[in-house]
Design a protein around this motif. Structure first.
Motif, PDB file in Angstrom:
ATOM      1  N   PRO A   1      12.905  14.909  -0.554  1.00 52.25           N
ATOM      2  CA  PRO A   1      13.216  13.734   0.263  1.00 52.25           C
ATOM      3  C   PRO A   1      11.972  13.197   0.969  1.00 52.25           C
ATOM      4  N   LEU A   2      11.833  11.890   0.996  1.00 51.47           N
ATOM      5  CA  LEU A   2      10.658  11.271   1.595  1.00 51.47           C
ATOM      6  C   LEU A   2      10.740  11.294   3.117  1.00 51.47           C
ATOM      7  N   GLU A   3       9.611  11.581   3.749  1.00 55.69           N
ATOM      8  CA  GLU A   3       9.507  11.528   5.204  1.00 55.69           C
ATOM      9  C   GLU A   3       8.648  10.338   5.576  1.00 55.69           C
ATOM     10  N   ALA A   4       9.165   9.468   6.433  1.00 54.76           N
ATOM     11  CA  ALA A   4       8.499   8.211   6.772  1.00 54.76           C
ATOM     12  C   ALA A   4       7.360   8.467   7.750  1.00 54.76           C
ATOM     13  N   PHE A   5       6.192   8.778   7.211  1.00 56.18           N
ATOM     14  CA  PHE A   5       5.023   9.093   8.051  1.00 56.18           C
ATOM     15  C   PHE A   5       4.572   7.903   8.870  1.00 56.18           C
ATOM     16  N   PHE A   6       4.976   6.702   8.481  1.00 59.20           N
ATOM     17  CA  PHE A   6       4.521   5.473   9.115  1.00 59.20           C
ATOM     18  C   PHE A   6       5.432   5.031  10.257  1.00 59.20           C
ATOM     19  N   ALA A   7       6.524   5.768  10.487  1.00 58.84           N
ATOM     20  CA  ALA A   7       7.464   5.427  11.554  1.00 58.84           C
ATOM     21  C   ALA A   7       7.575   6.611  12.501  1.00 58.84           C
ATOM     22  N   ASP A   8       8.041   6.335  13.705  1.00 51.42           N
ATOM     23  CA  ASP A   8       8.237   7.408  14.672  1.00 51.42           C
ATOM     24  C   ASP A   8       9.194   8.442  14.110  1.00 51.42           C
ATOM     25  N   GLY A   9       8.937   9.708  14.407  1.00 56.66           N
ATOM     26  CA  GLY A   9       9.768  10.776  13.883  1.00 56.66           C
ATOM     27  C   GLY A   9      11.236  10.564  14.187  1.00 56.66           C
ATOM     28  N   GLY A  10      12.047  10.769  13.164  1.00 55.96           N
ATOM     29  CA  GLY A  10      13.482  10.621  13.344  1.00 55.96           C
ATOM     30  C   GLY A  10      13.941   9.196  13.535  1.00 55.96           C
ATOM     31  N   ALA A  11      13.133   8.230  13.092  1.00 59.14           N
ATOM     32  CA  ALA A  11      13.485   6.828  13.286  1.00 59.14           C
ATOM     33  C   ALA A  11      14.823   6.526  12.619  1.00 59.14           C
TER      34      ALA A  11
ATOM     35  N   PRO B   1       0.815  -1.233   0.000  1.00 59.28           N
ATOM     36  CA  PRO B   1       0.000   0.000   0.000  1.00 59.28           C
ATOM     37  C   PRO B   1       0.840   1.271   0.000  1.00 59.28           C
ATOM     38  N   LEU B   2       2.055   1.188   0.544  1.00 56.72           N
ATOM     39  CA  LEU B   2       2.886   2.379   0.666  1.00 56.72           C
ATOM     40  C   LEU B   2       3.232   2.985  -0.684  1.00 56.72           C
ATOM     41  N   ALA B   3       3.361   2.145  -1.714  1.00 57.66           N
ATOM     42  CA  ALA B   3       3.793   2.657  -3.015  1.00 57.66           C
ATOM     43  C   ALA B   3       2.768   3.593  -3.648  1.00 57.66           C
ATOM     44  N   PRO B   4       1.499   3.175  -3.843  1.00 55.35           N
ATOM     45  CA  PRO B   4       0.531   4.115  -4.416  1.00 55.35           C
ATOM     46  C   PRO B   4       0.267   5.328  -3.521  1.00 55.35           C
ATOM     47  N   ILE B   5       0.279   5.131  -2.215  1.00 52.93           N
ATOM     48  CA  ILE B   5       0.072   6.273  -1.312  1.00 52.93           C
ATOM     49  C   ILE B   5       1.180   7.305  -1.515  1.00 52.93           C
ATOM     50  N   THR B   6       2.408   6.860  -1.610  1.00 52.18           N
ATOM     51  CA  THR B   6       3.526   7.781  -1.791  1.00 52.18           C
ATOM     52  C   THR B   6       3.461   8.468  -3.147  1.00 52.18           C
TER      53      THR B   6
ATOM     54  N   TYR C   1      12.542   5.275   0.777  1.00 49.73           N
ATOM     55  CA  TYR C   1      12.519   5.801   2.149  1.00 49.73           C
ATOM     56  C   TYR C   1      13.801   5.451   2.885  1.00 49.73           C
ATOM     57  N   LEU C   2      14.233   4.196   2.762  1.00 51.33           N
ATOM     58  CA  LEU C   2      15.439   3.766   3.474  1.00 51.33           C
ATOM     59  C   LEU C   2      16.683   4.498   2.988  1.00 51.33           C
ATOM     60  N   GLU C   3      16.741   4.765   1.694  1.00 54.28           N
ATOM     61  CA  GLU C   3      17.923   5.413   1.128  1.00 54.28           C
ATOM     62  C   GLU C   3      17.861   6.935   1.236  1.00 54.28           C
ATOM     63  N   GLY C   4      16.712   7.471   1.643  1.00 52.75           N
ATOM     64  CA  GLY C   4      16.583   8.910   1.789  1.00 52.75           C
ATOM     65  C   GLY C   4      16.632   9.659   0.482  1.00 52.75           C
ATOM     66  N   VAL C   5      16.072   9.073  -0.584  1.00 49.75           N
ATOM     67  CA  VAL C   5      16.112   9.726  -1.890  1.00 49.75           C
ATOM     68  C   VAL C   5      14.766  10.365  -2.204  1.00 49.75           C
ATOM     69  N   SER C   6      14.764  11.222  -3.182  1.00 55.00           N
ATOM     70  CA  SER C   6      13.554  11.863  -3.665  1.00 55.00           C
ATOM     71  C   SER C   6      13.022  11.106  -4.868  1.00 55.00           C
TER      72      SER C   6
END
Length: 366
Positions: free
Chosen positions: A195-205, A133-138, A185-190
């Motif tokens: 740059p993508l912000e991981a809304f599904f994880a705790d801030g600054g994870a 689900p993360l792919a279409p949402i992003t 998200y893991l690589e921190g790329v756009s």
């Protein structure tokens, strides 16, 4: 040195450039059938460019509207993001059919007919490929609204999977979940919007926490796959114009996600597919495979078959992979391409399929 693992079997991650599901089944069965446990339908029709056709599903939802800018057209699809327009509360958003179950129903009918005709070997499973689900949402939701819209889309995709499980007998079904956006998200790329912000994880994870959060989201869908069906994951660094959105420095993040999936998914995982860049014949890329911690029943497939350098190139990549996997106690692994090849030229398809068989034969030759 531990005994080197065998190279056995091939895996197709989904996309194949053919005009129809039947054409896909026929060419795959002819060129590679004996080496495959599962055959996908090639993601034909509107699915040819992975998730881009899902924009229409977002357009059909009351309460979502496209941002008022010029269309962002890629391969004929408008990629403008949607936002909550205030007419419907996020908790009340309702997606209609997403198209995956309807496509599976049509393709499975062809699959059964061709198997009855002897074109497809008995025992071969019908493979359905779904995004997380993360792919279409992003892709289709503006950053500030992703967390609010995610539950509605995730529920709709789960409903698609449930319907597929009703249409296809479990002992005929193999479900693959594609994780590609997760690595952005893991690589921190756009991917085009900063740059993508991981809304599904705790801030600054940190990276380990983000890996855990990614696996947890994927597990919510994966655990809906019936127990008698097969389940696999395609881990991916993207495939736009046959290039990754970023080249992985090594297989470390791929192995970390695979191990996290094994820890989070409650049902067995039958396979995990990992990409291998064409230029990586060095031991450093494969070294993290020594940390592979999945059960022996989970088959790893390495996407090390590249049409550009054929059998010799694949064998050069297999050698360091075998040494790393041996340290993890892996007894065997299979091969595939880095990603699907539905956006490559159609005339390449038969030869590329045959190349898988040639690589396996060469790798197992005494």
């Amino acid at each position: 040195m531990p005994e080197l693992p065998r190279v056995a079997g091939a895996h197709l991650v989904g996309s194949i450039n053919q005009p129809s599901a039947e054409a896909t089944f026929r060419v795959v069965a002819e060129e590679l059938g004996d080496d495959l446990a599962r055959i996908p339908d090639g993601e034909v029709g509107e699915r040819f460019h992975w998730i881009l056709f899902q924009g229409a599903a977002f357009d059909a939802v009351d309460g979502l509207s496209r941002v008022p800018i010029d269309p962002i057209v890629v391969a004929g699809f408008d990629l403008r993001p949607t936002v909550l327009d205030g007419t419907v509360e996020a908790a009340a958003l309702a997606f209609g059919p997403l198209g995956y179950a309807d496509a599976a129903a049509a393709s499975y009918a062809d699959f059964v007919r061709l198997r009855e005709e002897g074109v497809i070997a008995d025992g071969t499973r019908f493979q359905v490929c779904l995004p997380s689900p993360l792919a279409p949402i992003t892709t289709f939701v503006a950053p500030a609204h992703r967390a609010a819209v995610y539950p509605a889309y995730a529920a709709a995709l789960a409903a698609e999977l449930d319907r597929i499980a009703e249409l296809v007998p479990a002992d005929d079904l193999a479900v693959q979940i594609d994780l590609a956006t997760e690595f952005a998200y893991l690589e921190g790329v756009s991917l085009g919007g900063g740059p993508l912000e991981a809304f599904f994880a705790d801030g600054g994870a940190d990276a380990p926490a983000l890996v855990t959060a990614i696996a947890s989201l994927a597990a919510e869908l994966a655990d809906r796959v019936p127990g008698a069906a097969q389940l696999g994951f395609h881990l991916c660094y993207g495939d736009v114009a046959e290039k990754h959105f970023v080249e992985p420095t090594d297989a470390g993040r791929l192995v970390a996600v695979a191990n996290a999936l094994a820890a989070q998914v409650e049902r067995p995982i039958d396979w995990v597919h990992l990409p291998v860049p064409i230029e990586r014949t060095d031991a450093e890329y494969y070294a993290p495979l020594a940390e592979w911690a999945l059960p022996a029943a989970t088959t790893p497939y390495l996407g090390l078959v590249h049409h550009e350098d054929g059998v010799d190139g694949a064998l050069a990549r297999i050698a360091p992979a075998q040494e790393a996997f041996a340290r993890a106690g892996v007894a065997s692994f299979g091969v595939g391409t880095e990603c699907g090849f539905g956006r490559g030229p159609a005339e390449r398809t038969a030869g590329l399929l045959a190349l898988h068989h040639e690589v396996i034969a060469a790798a197992t030759r005494p």
